[in-house]
Enzyme design. Structure first.
Site, PDB file in Angstrom:
ATOM      1  N   ASP A 192      21.871  27.042 -34.684  1.00  0.00           N
ATOM      2  CA  ASP A 192      23.314  27.132 -34.855  1.00  0.00           C
ATOM      3  C   ASP A 192      23.627  26.762 -36.303  1.00  0.00           C
ATOM      4  OD1 ASP A 192      26.094  27.229 -34.178  1.00  0.00           O
ATOM      5  OD2 ASP A 192      26.067  25.035 -34.127  1.00  0.00           O
ATOM      6  N   CYS A 235       3.604   1.729   2.617  1.00  0.00           N
ATOM      7  CA  CYS A 235       4.902   1.090   2.379  1.00  0.00           C
ATOM      8  C   CYS A 235       5.835   2.049   1.654  1.00  0.00           C
ATOM      9  CB  CYS A 235       4.715  -0.194   1.565  1.00  0.00           C
ATOM     10  SG  CYS A 235       3.728  -1.474   2.373  1.00  0.00           S
ATOM     11  N   CYS A 290       0.853  -1.193   0.000  1.00  0.00           N
ATOM     12  CA  CYS A 290       0.000   0.000   0.000  1.00  0.00           C
ATOM     13  C   CYS A 290       0.886   1.239   0.000  1.00  0.00           C
ATOM     14  CB  CYS A 290      -0.930   0.003   1.217  1.00  0.00           C
ATOM     15  SG  CYS A 290      -0.055   0.103   2.793  1.00  0.00           S
ATOM     16  N   ASP A 303      26.905  24.407 -27.918  1.00  0.00           N
ATOM     17  CA  ASP A 303      25.788  25.303 -27.631  1.00  0.00           C
ATOM     18  C   ASP A 303      25.063  24.947 -26.335  1.00  0.00           C
ATOM     19  OD1 ASP A 303      26.027  26.685 -30.210  1.00  0.00           O
ATOM     20  OD2 ASP A 303      25.407  24.762 -31.027  1.00  0.00           O
ATOM     21  N   ASP A 329      24.288  21.535 -31.915  1.00  0.00           N
ATOM     22  CA  ASP A 329      24.892  20.219 -32.070  1.00  0.00           C
ATOM     23  C   ASP A 329      25.105  19.528 -30.734  1.00  0.00           C
ATOM     24  OD1 ASP A 329      26.951  21.625 -30.993  1.00  0.00           O
ATOM     25  OD2 ASP A 329      28.311  21.439 -32.695  1.00  0.00           O
TER      26      ASP A 329
END
Length: 819
Positions: free
Chosen positions: A504, A101, A98, A699, A695
């Protein structure tokens, strides 16, 4: 004196010969074993005594081997991964009954030194634990959980599937029992209704009612046990949920019928039984639909085999992939997939990497080349040296990213969460008000009860709860199948709202490997200048550095070890005892007081200037092919309503050329990584939703600052770590498709939320006004959840549109070659 018959911790019967007695705070406590005694002392010693009042266990006992398992750090270490100066391990826990736990395990771990974060999922029993390896270890963590009476194991897909199959089997058994007994019950009910209209003696009616009660009881208390337990937990935890509404409706009908049976009135046992049967049927449909939604992800996650052949001298041993350690040698046969990342030890083989790169043709791999997990060996049996354990392999990282995507909420879900918090109490109040109203306006004593039950049963917060997560589950599965990995529901929603896209240049709009087109020198030969540049760039991962190094290899120039300092967005400086080398842009030369010839005009090519000991030595000109589909991608993104911007560290003429070729609206040149990040932050401050595409190497700051950072090249570690969206197949044309999928997903979520709110706004008044019987209310409630899941499944039909790619970009450079 009567001794307690059951253990205070695990609630199992205590064998007389094994009884363990301890006295705590002047109270005599009885346990079935020393393990349970130890668990009790740990829990109470940590101040978590309330676990024993919060828990609601369906069956007594603890998992087999609890308290006894010995954990080994060397074995468990294969499942840990490094994350921000810490380690992380995924586990699956047996013995959870439950939500208490979950609370207990998380609370105990939170109190341990070195535990940074511990999260356990009640639905999957899977956990994620982040810890400081200097203060604790995986074996200590596993032992701490084991001492509580649970059995933790490193997470594997097979373990998760076993738990899912167990849950489905239990649901089917409960529904089968409810359906069979409900059919019997309907026979008795029809007989009672027939007797009501045509007459029936009291003894026969009483016998049929007793039989109906006998048949309805197991339906309510066995088939309906999950709802009753859930309702009890919700009351204990003061967190009312859907189970509470169902339990109240079922118990009201059942208990009223028991009382009516004893005084000879009309009974409604079929109402309680049919409510449970129909809701269980709805749960089965819902689970099937969710399994279908997960199927695409599940297929992707099964790409790595569970076992492999380990070479130990002349002996070949079958081992599980989880047991492999760095440095082990495995044998991979033709047609087998690699279980982990590794290095090829034989001369050559062909490998199918289509699931990773999207390339259909096999790739030739030679000695010492890297092989990624999930790829398939197609040529001949080869030996592979393990370079990453299973838990840190490429497919394991992909798996974690997908699972993280399913757990991260979309902001749009906040509305449903806020409503759900007050929904249950409001429905209970409306049900009581309905019963009160009809008791004042009807002479029939049964109608108020039935109308109140209808209100309880027809209300459906489940549809609200499923509206967003189910759509995200399907969308992440579909996107993963097509090579687009979203970081989470928040990323999906942000992608659907994008207004600006920044790109970019090098490695994003152009190919990652620029070619050296020409070399101009001052007082030295081109080969000498190339050797100087290669020496400075050695060790750099920048695309321009790779282009220069490739040309040096082609010319047979021996490249000595690098060690230069990279100045982001500008160039590299290498300082030794004999010389200082600079390689970089015009701006980099100017900043370092390097005089350039006045007649050196900028060109459309990318320039890398070389200086030695403060003196300009020449310039290397590079050019790249435009990436396939770049122009079509920009056109498609513009058609989706986004404005586009090119951001590059290259000079103005090069930026102008690429912008013209791709159709980008605006461009900015000579930008450092910090400049790109500032641009993103400025736009976000103006309430723009910004996409930054790079890439994944140079960046990183701008990608992190953007609303959605998208990295090209899913095969790189950094792309997986920093990106919100990863294009696995290195196919730029997938970018507009990812945006289109995100928008479709947000549309589906809005439809789901509209349906969930509208359903409750219409169905509850219908039930309160007496136009919806409890049985029909149960069917409507079950159907509402199924409708939400079914609507989300429509996303499985998403197919990326094939953009027309520009043939010239496959062969032509951005500008003419310099001869």
């Amino acid at each position: 004196m009567n001794l307690p018959e059951t253990c205070i911790h695990c609630t199992l019967p205590i064998p007389p010969s094994a009884r363990v007695i301890d006295r705590v705070d002047d109270e005599e406590l009885h346990f079935c074993c020393q393990g349970c005694r130890g668990a009790y002392l740990i829990i109470t010693g940590a101040g978590l005594d309330s676990f024993y009042t919060k828990r609601s266990w369906e069956t007594p006992g603890i998992p087999e081997n609890a308290f006894e398992t010995i954990y080994n750090d060397e074995y468990l270490g294969a499942f840990t991964t490094t994350k921000e100066n810490s380690r992380e391990i995924s586990i699956i826990v047996s013995g959870i009954r439950c939500s208490a736990c979950i609370w207990l395990i998380e609370s105990i771990l939170a109190k341990r030194p070195g535990i940074i974060e511990a999260v356990i999922n009640y639905g999957t029993h899977r956990g994620r634990i982040r810890f400081d390896p200097d203060q604790t270890s995986p074996s200590q963590i596993f032992t701490a959980i084991s001492r509580l009476g649970y059995v933790p194991r490193p997470f594997t897909q097979d373990g998760a599937r076993l738990l899912q199959e167990k849950e489905s089997r239990s649901l089917l058994i409960r529904f089968g029992t409810a359906a069979f007994l409900s059919m019997q019950l309907m026979g008795y009910t029809l007989a009672l209704y027939g007797g009501y209209f045509s007459g029936m003696d009291a003894e026969t009616r009483q016998l049929l009612q007793y039989l109906a009660a006998l048949v309805a009881t197991p339906v309510v208390f066995y088939s309906g046990a999950p709802f009753l337990r859930g309702a009890f937990r919700s009351i204990v935890n003061k967190a009312p949920n859907m189970d509470l509404l169902i339990a109240l409706g079922v118990l009201a009908a059942y208990l009223y019928s028991l009382g009516a049976m004893l005084v000879g009135r009309e009974v409604f046992f079929e109402t309680s039984a049919m409510i449970i049967s129909l809701i269980l049927l709805g749960r089965i449909f819902e689970n099937s639909a969710r399994k279908a939604a997960y199927s695409g992800i599940d297929k992707l996650l099964r790409l790595t085999p569970d076992t492999t052949l380990l070479l130990r001298g002349a002996e070949t041993i079958v081992v599980t992939s989880d047991q492999l350690q760095v440095g082990d040698t495995i044998l991979v046969g033709p047609g087998d997939r690699l279980p982990v990342d590794g290095v090829l030890l034989d001369q050559e083989t062909e490998v199918d990497e289509s699931v990773l790169t999207g390339e259909a043709e096999p790739v030739l791999k030679r000695f010492n080349d890297t092989l990624l997990s999930g790829s398939m060996n197609v040529s001949t049996s080869v030996r592979v040296r393990v370079s990453q354990p299973a838990g840190s392999s490429f497919m394991a990282r992909i798996t974690r990213m997908i699972e993280e995507a399913q757990s991260r909420k979309a902001p749009v879900q906040g509305l449903a969460d806020r409503v759900a918090g007050t929904f249950i109490p409001a429905v209970i109040i409306m049900a009581l008000a309905t019963a009160g109203y009809w008791s004042l306006h009807s002479d029939n004593l049964v109608l108020p009860l039935l109308h109140g039950i209808s209100v309880l049963v027809v209300a459906c917060p489940c549809a609200l709860g499923l509206a967003t997560p189910t759509a995200i589950l399907v969308a992440t599965g579909v996107s993963a199948r097509h090579g687009m990995l979203f970081r989470g529901g928040d990323t999906l929603e942000a992608a659907a709202r994008l207004t600006v896209a920044g790109f970019d240049k090098t490695g994003t709009l152009t190919e990652s490997f620029p070619e050296v087109i020409s070399i101009s020198t001052i007082d030295i030969t081109p080969q000498t200048l190339l050797a100087l540049a290669a020496r400075a760039e050695a060790g750099s991962s920048h695309p321009l550095a790779r282009g220069i190094l490739a040309k040096a290899h082609q010319e047979g120039i021996r490249i000595s070890a690098g060690g230069g300092t990279i100045i982001a967005g500008k160039g590299v400086r290498l300082t030794t005892d004999e010389t200082t080398l600079l390689a970089g842009s015009r701006l980099f030369m100017e900043e370092n007081a390097i005089s350039l010839p006045k007649n050196l005009e900028p060109t459309a090519l990318t320039e890398v200037f070389i200086a030695e000991n403060g003196r300009h030595r020449g310039c290397i000109y590079l050019d790249s092919q435009l990436r396939e589909g770049a122009r079509a991608t920009v056109a498609k993104i513009s058609s989706l309503g986004l404005s586009t911007m090119l951001l590059t560290g290259d000079h103005l003429r090069s930026a102008e050329k690429v912008a013209a070729l791709t159709g980008i609206d605006q461009y900015r040149a000579n930008m450092t990584p910090a400049d790109k990040t500032s641009w993103v932050q400025q736009l976000r401050a103006e309430q723009e939703v910004v996409l930054m595409v790079g890439d994944g190497v140079n960046d990183a700051p701008a990608l992190s600052a953007a609303s959605v950072g998208c990295a090209m090249g899913g095969g790189t570690d950094i792309a997986l770590e920093i990106s919100d969206l990863v294009l696995m197949h290195n196919d730029l044309t997938l970018l507009p498709e990812a945006i289109r999928l995100a928008r479709q997903t947000l549309t589906i979520i809005r439809q789901n939320l509209f349906w969930a709110f509208t359903y409750n706004l219409v169905a509850i008044p219908l039930a309160a006004s007496g136009h919806l019987a409890p049985v029909y209310a149960a069917a409507a409630m079950a159907a509402s959840s199924v409708c939400v899941v079914a609507n989300s499944l429509r996303l499985k039909g998403f197919r990326p549109e094939k953009s027309e790619r520009l043939a010239p970009t496959n062969t032509a450079h951005l500008s003419e070659r310099h001869v």
